[in-house]
Scaffold this motif. Sequence first.
Motif, short mmCIF file in Angstrom:
data_model
loop_
_atom_site.label_atom_id
_atom_site.label_comp_id
_atom_site.label_asym_id
_atom_site.label_seq_id
_atom_site.Cartn_x
_atom_site.Cartn_y
_atom_site.Cartn_z
N ALA A 97 -5.06 -7.44 10.84
CA ALA A 97 -4.62 -8.70 11.44
C ALA A 97 -5.18 -8.85 12.86
CB ALA A 97 -3.09 -8.75 11.46
N ARG A 98 -5.19 -7.77 13.63
CA ARG A 98 -5.74 -7.84 14.99
C ARG A 98 -7.22 -8.21 14.99
NH1 ARG A 98 -3.21 -2.09 16.13
NH2 ARG A 98 -1.12 -2.68 16.86
N LEU A 99 -7.91 -7.85 13.92
CA LEU A 99 -9.35 -8.07 13.83
C LEU A 99 -9.71 -9.42 13.20
CD1 LEU A 99 -10.28 -4.46 12.73
CD2 LEU A 99 -11.20 -5.59 14.76
N GLU A 100 -8.72 -10.23 12.88
CA GLU A 100 -9.00 -11.54 12.30
C GLU A 100 -9.92 -12.34 13.23
OE1 GLU A 100 -8.38 -13.30 9.61
OE2 GLU A 100 -7.20 -11.82 8.49
N PRO A 101 -11.00 -12.88 12.71
CA PRO A 101 -11.95 -13.62 13.55
C PRO A 101 -11.31 -14.75 14.35
CG PRO A 101 -12.92 -13.18 11.41
CD PRO A 101 -11.48 -12.75 11.32
N ASP A 121 0.78 -2.89 19.62
CA ASP A 121 2.10 -3.48 19.43
C ASP A 121 2.63 -3.25 18.02
OD1 ASP A 121 3.44 -4.89 21.53
OD2 ASP A 121 1.72 -6.22 21.67
N GLY A 122 3.86 -3.63 17.81
CA GLY A 122 4.47 -3.50 16.50
C GLY A 122 4.45 -4.79 15.71
N ILE A 123 5.40 -4.89 14.79
CA ILE A 123 5.52 -6.05 13.92
C ILE A 123 6.96 -6.55 13.98
CG2 ILE A 123 3.73 -5.21 12.36
CD1 ILE A 123 5.98 -4.44 10.38
N ASN A 124 7.17 -7.72 13.44
CA ASN A 124 8.52 -8.25 13.30
C ASN A 124 8.66 -8.80 11.89
OD1 ASN A 124 10.88 -9.94 13.30
ND2 ASN A 124 10.79 -10.01 15.54
N MET A 125 9.58 -8.23 11.14
CA MET A 125 9.93 -8.79 9.83
C MET A 125 11.45 -8.92 9.81
SD MET A 125 8.60 -7.88 6.03
CE MET A 125 8.70 -9.17 4.76
N THR A 126 11.91 -10.08 10.21
CA THR A 126 13.33 -10.35 10.29
C THR A 126 13.78 -11.04 9.02
OG1 THR A 126 13.19 -10.59 12.69
CG2 THR A 126 15.16 -11.44 11.63
N ILE A 158 1.29 -13.84 19.16
CA ILE A 158 2.03 -13.61 17.92
C ILE A 158 1.19 -14.18 16.80
CG2 ILE A 158 3.95 -14.51 16.54
CD1 ILE A 158 5.77 -14.12 18.93
N ILE A 159 0.80 -13.33 15.86
CA ILE A 159 0.12 -13.78 14.65
C ILE A 159 1.22 -14.12 13.66
CG2 ILE A 159 -1.57 -13.21 12.87
CD1 ILE A 159 -2.66 -11.04 14.80
N ASN A 160 1.48 -15.41 13.52
CA ASN A 160 2.60 -15.88 12.71
C ASN A 160 2.19 -15.96 11.24
OD1 ASN A 160 5.36 -17.12 12.65
ND2 ASN A 160 4.18 -18.78 11.72
N LEU A 161 2.97 -15.39 10.34
CA LEU A 161 2.53 -15.25 8.95
C LEU A 161 3.33 -16.06 7.95
CD1 LEU A 161 2.01 -11.38 9.13
CD2 LEU A 161 0.25 -13.17 9.34
N ALA A 252 8.00 -13.21 9.75
CA ALA A 252 7.01 -12.13 9.63
C ALA A 252 5.88 -12.39 10.62
CB ALA A 252 6.47 -12.04 8.21
N VAL A 253 5.70 -11.46 11.58
CA VAL A 253 4.65 -11.62 12.58
C VAL A 253 4.06 -10.26 12.93
CG1 VAL A 253 5.94 -13.56 13.59
CG2 VAL A 253 6.03 -11.33 14.68
N VAL A 254 2.84 -10.31 13.46
CA VAL A 254 2.21 -9.16 14.10
C VAL A 254 2.04 -9.52 15.57
CG1 VAL A 254 0.11 -7.76 14.29
CG2 VAL A 254 1.01 -8.36 12.04
N TYR A 255 2.54 -8.66 16.46
CA TYR A 255 2.35 -8.87 17.88
C TYR A 255 0.97 -8.35 18.28
CZ TYR A 255 7.43 -9.51 17.94
OH TYR A 255 8.70 -9.94 17.69
#
Length: 329
Positions: A97-101, A121-126, A158-161, A252-255
Motif C-alpha cells: 500500500a505504501r508503494l502505490e504509485p 506506521d500501523g493500520i486501522n481496522m475498526t 491515510i490510505i483509505n480503503l 480500514a486504513v493504512v497510515y
Amino acid sequence: MALLFIMPHAITPDTTTTYSDWRDDLYRNGFAVIKAAVPAGRAASYVESMTQWLEKFPLGFDRNDPNTWTEEHLPANMKGGMYHGYSVSHEKFVWDARLEPGVLDAFSKIWNTEELLVSFDGINMTLPLPDTSHPKPARWPHQDQDSKIRGFQCAQGIINLVDNGPNDGGLVVMKGSHKFNDEFFKTHSMEKKEIWGKVPDDWHGFDDEEVKWFEDRGCEIIKVCCAGGDLIVWDSRTVHYNVLPEGQETRAVVYACYTPAALASAEDLEKKKEIFEKRERTTHWPHRNFWRATEILRLGKKDPYHRDRPFDEPVLSEKLLKLAGAMPY
C-alpha cells in the motif's frame, strides 16, 4: 526557548502558489483528499489482507460473526481498531500500500521530490461493535508535531480503503487550525501534560478549552468523508483525531506519512535502517524522532502471540529499501 527548525529551501513546500488541484486545499485548509489514489480493486484486496491478518491469530475472530468482533477475540489494539504491534508495520500488504504509485505521486507533489522516506506506521481496522452499549473512547484532539517546532514539517497520510460517510469511523480535523499554530503556542504552554502519559516528542494534545480556542478563530470541526481508494493528506500541525463507526460500516486504513530523505541526518538514517531491519515501528515522522516503543500489552497482560516479524515479509525492492532508509538515494 522555542526551537526553530528550518527546512532547506529546495524541499520546502510552496504554500503560496495556486496549483488548481488538491494542494490548494492542503495548504489552505490543512488537509486534502486525493480521489482514487489507489484503484478500487486493489483497495478491496488490502481490506481482504487485513481481515486475513486478524484471522491468523488464534483468538476466535470470525469475519462472519459480529459477536467475535470484540477485544477478547482480536489482537492488541487501541482506540477501537488501531494496530501497531506484531510487526504489522512491515507486513507485505502494508508495504504494498505504501508503494502505490498514486500515493507516492501525491507526496512527491507536496515536497517537489521523489526522494522520500516513509513512516513505519500501523493500520486501522475498526469493526462496528455488536453491542452499541459499549462506551466509546473519548476524543483526543492533537497535532503530530512538537510544540516547539514551527512551520510545515511533516505531511501525514491515510490510505483509505473502505467508503466512509458522516456516520462511519474516520478522521476528524479542525479545518485551518494549522494556520493558528504559531499564535496558539505564543499564549499557551508548549509542555506536555501529565495526563497524556508517555507520548512521542512529536505529539501534542489539546483539551476542550484549547479546542474551543481554535473554534473561536473559525476552525470548523469536520469529519472527513471519502471513498475506498482515496488518500487523505494533512499538515501535522492540523488538530485532528478519529471517531468510531456509528453505523455498520467497517473502517480500514493504512497510515503512511512521507517526508524528503534530505531532511534526515546521517545518524537518523542509520537508526531508521536498524529499526527497519528489526521490523519495528516508528512514529508518524519518517525522518526523525523515531520513538521506539515497548511491547504493546493485550488486555493488560503480556501477549503470548506477540510477534517481532511480520507473517508475510515484504518484497525488498530498491524503491522499498530507499523509502525505508535502508538504501541511499
